[in-house]
Design an enzyme around this catalytic site. Structure first.
Site, PDB file in Angstrom:
ATOM      1  N   THR A 179      50.860  42.542  46.485  1.00 58.93           N
ATOM      2  CA  THR A 179      50.183  41.820  47.829  1.00 58.93           C
ATOM      3  C   THR A 179      50.170  40.587  47.638  1.00 58.93           C
ATOM      4  O   THR A 179      50.623  39.663  48.359  1.00 58.93           O
ATOM      5  CB  THR A 179      48.847  42.720  48.326  1.00 58.93           C
ATOM      6  OG1 THR A 179      49.055  44.008  48.318  1.00 58.93           O
ATOM      7  CG2 THR A 179      48.567  42.039  49.559  1.00 58.93           C
ATOM      8  N   LYS A 220      40.546  38.400  38.655  1.00 64.87           N
ATOM      9  CA  LYS A 220      39.207  38.156  37.979  1.00 64.87           C
ATOM     10  C   LYS A 220      38.966  38.616  36.924  1.00 64.87           C
ATOM     11  O   LYS A 220      37.903  38.505  36.140  1.00 64.87           O
ATOM     12  CB  LYS A 220      38.280  38.441  39.378  1.00 64.87           C
ATOM     13  CG  LYS A 220      38.365  39.710  39.721  1.00 64.87           C
ATOM     14  CD  LYS A 220      38.266  40.058  41.240  1.00 64.87           C
ATOM     15  CE  LYS A 220      39.169  41.144  41.546  1.00 64.87           C
ATOM     16  NZ  LYS A 220      39.637  41.345  42.776  1.00 64.87           N
ATOM     17  N   GLY A 247      38.470  34.317  47.284  1.00 63.45           N
ATOM     18  CA  GLY A 247      39.992  34.550  47.847  1.00 63.45           C
ATOM     19  C   GLY A 247      40.438  33.047  48.163  1.00 63.45           C
ATOM     20  O   GLY A 247      40.638  32.155  47.162  1.00 63.45           O
ATOM     21  N   LYS A 294      32.987  38.245  39.346  1.00 63.64           N
ATOM     22  CA  LYS A 294      33.047  37.053  40.132  1.00 63.64           C
ATOM     23  C   LYS A 294      31.632  36.099  39.800  1.00 63.64           C
ATOM     24  O   LYS A 294      31.856  35.075  39.497  1.00 63.64           O
ATOM     25  CB  LYS A 294      33.289  37.408  41.791  1.00 63.64           C
ATOM     26  CG  LYS A 294      34.709  37.890  42.103  1.00 63.64           C
ATOM     27  CD  LYS A 294      34.823  38.243  43.327  1.00 63.64           C
ATOM     28  CE  LYS A 294      36.258  38.831  43.948  1.00 63.64           C
ATOM     29  NZ  LYS A 294      36.174  39.455  44.987  1.00 63.64           N
TER      30      LYS A 294
END
Ligand code: HSE
Length: 399
Positions: free
Chosen positions: A10, A99, A128, A199
């Site tokens: 993707t 990540k 993102g 994150k």
């Protein structure tokens, strides 16, 4: 400038799309056109315009002197780590959205990039398309960052928003999120908070300049949140969100990932659907918040390509990034102060006797139990009191 992409999923295909869509503008900003020469993937992609660029051996890219920037969008720690290391050692800049790789090996890969006078950039690994890595590492350098609190996972934020709006149960909302492509077939990393945990580990490492191990962060997901919890939240005029928090605590930080009840005054209360936001408090800045598209093909690819442009702009220099390998020992989360919302079948008198001053909460149509809000206390004190009370159905922290 020639580039390669490792992993044509993707995000990898999004990078090709962004480079194509904004070709001229990107060339202007980068100083020259960026052209994808090779794409590493196990598959062939017959009929896709990149078909003739497909290679199956990462060494082909490592040994190609023409390729100066390599994008890693494979995900996972291995073999991404081995491949990225080989690219940096071959003197190529590396940009990643991964990540898991950054949280685990960030300090080591930055040091390796420095040693080879290239860059290892990872803006897309958190939030993102929201620029947050660059803001923390290169903009907020005058501040001691005292708090970072983020909604860092789009999937779970979509699910919590839908549960709140529709009063639906976790399993039904998960099914819907999977049908819409927001949740993976195996949603564990998102719903158990592991994604948000990595994150916040990355963001905390950047503000303290040391290695924060994600395994040390107390992490709770949203799998135990029910439609009844949402009813109580509604009765309190609050919303439940999965928050990843990191707070300065003496010489170190305390960090946690957990669902929390937010009041409408909280800056993250209105962050809904798949959006992400990061609230930052600096000792001289005060408050700042970064909001936007935190996941998805093009927003994430936007951040990847911006890093590629930065590499092109600094093609023969290493941009310093303060993140050393020496480990930061986080504060024990049991010493963190919080307020708690508790659902219980215990008697009012027992609650008052153990917790002292509390605010009772009742939700319409919920019988055989009650809810109460505690005053602020440490996690350790809460655990000790709740062990005495017993009969606890649910606990959600209150911000
Ligand atoms: N699964 C992640 C999310 C993707 O939902 O936020 C972006 O890291």
């Amino acid at each position: 400038m020639k580039a390669a992409i490792m992993g044509y999923g993707t995000i990898g295909s999004g990078v090709v799309e962004v480079l194509e869509t904004n070709r001229d503008m990107i060339a202007k900003r980068a100083g020259e056109a960026i052209e994808v020469k090779s794409v590493l993937d196990l598959r062939e992609f017959e009929g896709d315009p990149i078909h003739d660029k497909i290679v199956h051996d990462y060494q082909v890219i490592a040994e190609d002197k023409e390729i100066q920037i390599v994008v890693e969008t494979m995900g996972g720690v291995e073999p991404a780590f081995t491949f990225v290391k080989a690219m940096l050692e071959a003197g190529k800049h590396v940009v990643t959205s991964n990540k898991a790789l950054v949280a685990d090996k960030g300090a080591e890969l930055i040091a390796l990039a420095k040693q080879h006078n290239v860059n290892f950039l990872f803006e897309a690994s958190v939030g993102g398309g929201i620029p947050i890595i660059r803001n923390l590492s290169h903009c907020l350098t005058a501040d001691v960052v005292e708090e970072i609190t983020g909604i860092l996972n789009g999937t779970t934020n979509y699910m919590m928003t839908k549960m709140t709006l529709e009063g639906s149960e976790f399993d039904d909302v998960l099914k819907d999120a999977q049908e819409k492509g927001y949740a993976e077939k195996d949603p564990t990393a998102d719903v158990e908070g592991h994604d948000a945990c990595r994150k916040i580990a990355i963001l905390t490492s950047l503000v303290c300049g040391q290695q924060v191990d994600f395994e040390d962060i107390h992490t709770e997901g949203i799998t135990k949140i029910s439609a009844t919890d949402i009813k109580y939240a509604g009765a309190m005029g609050r919303a439940i969100k999965l928050l990843a928090t990191s707070r300065k605590s003496g010489d170190t930080y305390s960090a946690m990932v957990a669902p929390c009840l937010l009041a409408p005054e909280h800056p993250l209360y209105s962050v809904n659907d798949v959006f992400n936001a990061v609230f930052v408090h600096g000792n001289v800045l005060g408050d700042a918040m970064f909001y936007g598209s935190g996941a998805g093909k093009l927003p994430t690819a936007s951040a990847v390509v911006a890093d590629m442009v930065e590499c092109a702009q600094h093609s023969s220099e290493h941009i310093p990034l303060e993140w050393k390998a020496n480990k930061l020992t986080l504060a024990d989360y049991r010493e963190t102060d919080n307020r708690f919302f508790v659902r219980t079948t215990a008697e009012e008198t027992a609650i008052k006797e153990i917790f002292g001053e509390v605010t009772f909460v009742r939700a319409e149509g919920v019988t055989g139990e009650m809810g109460f809000l505690t005053e602020a206390m440490t996690e350790g004190a809460y655990e000790e009191k709740v062990a005495r009370l017993g009969a606890v159905i649910q606990m959600i922290r209150v911000k």
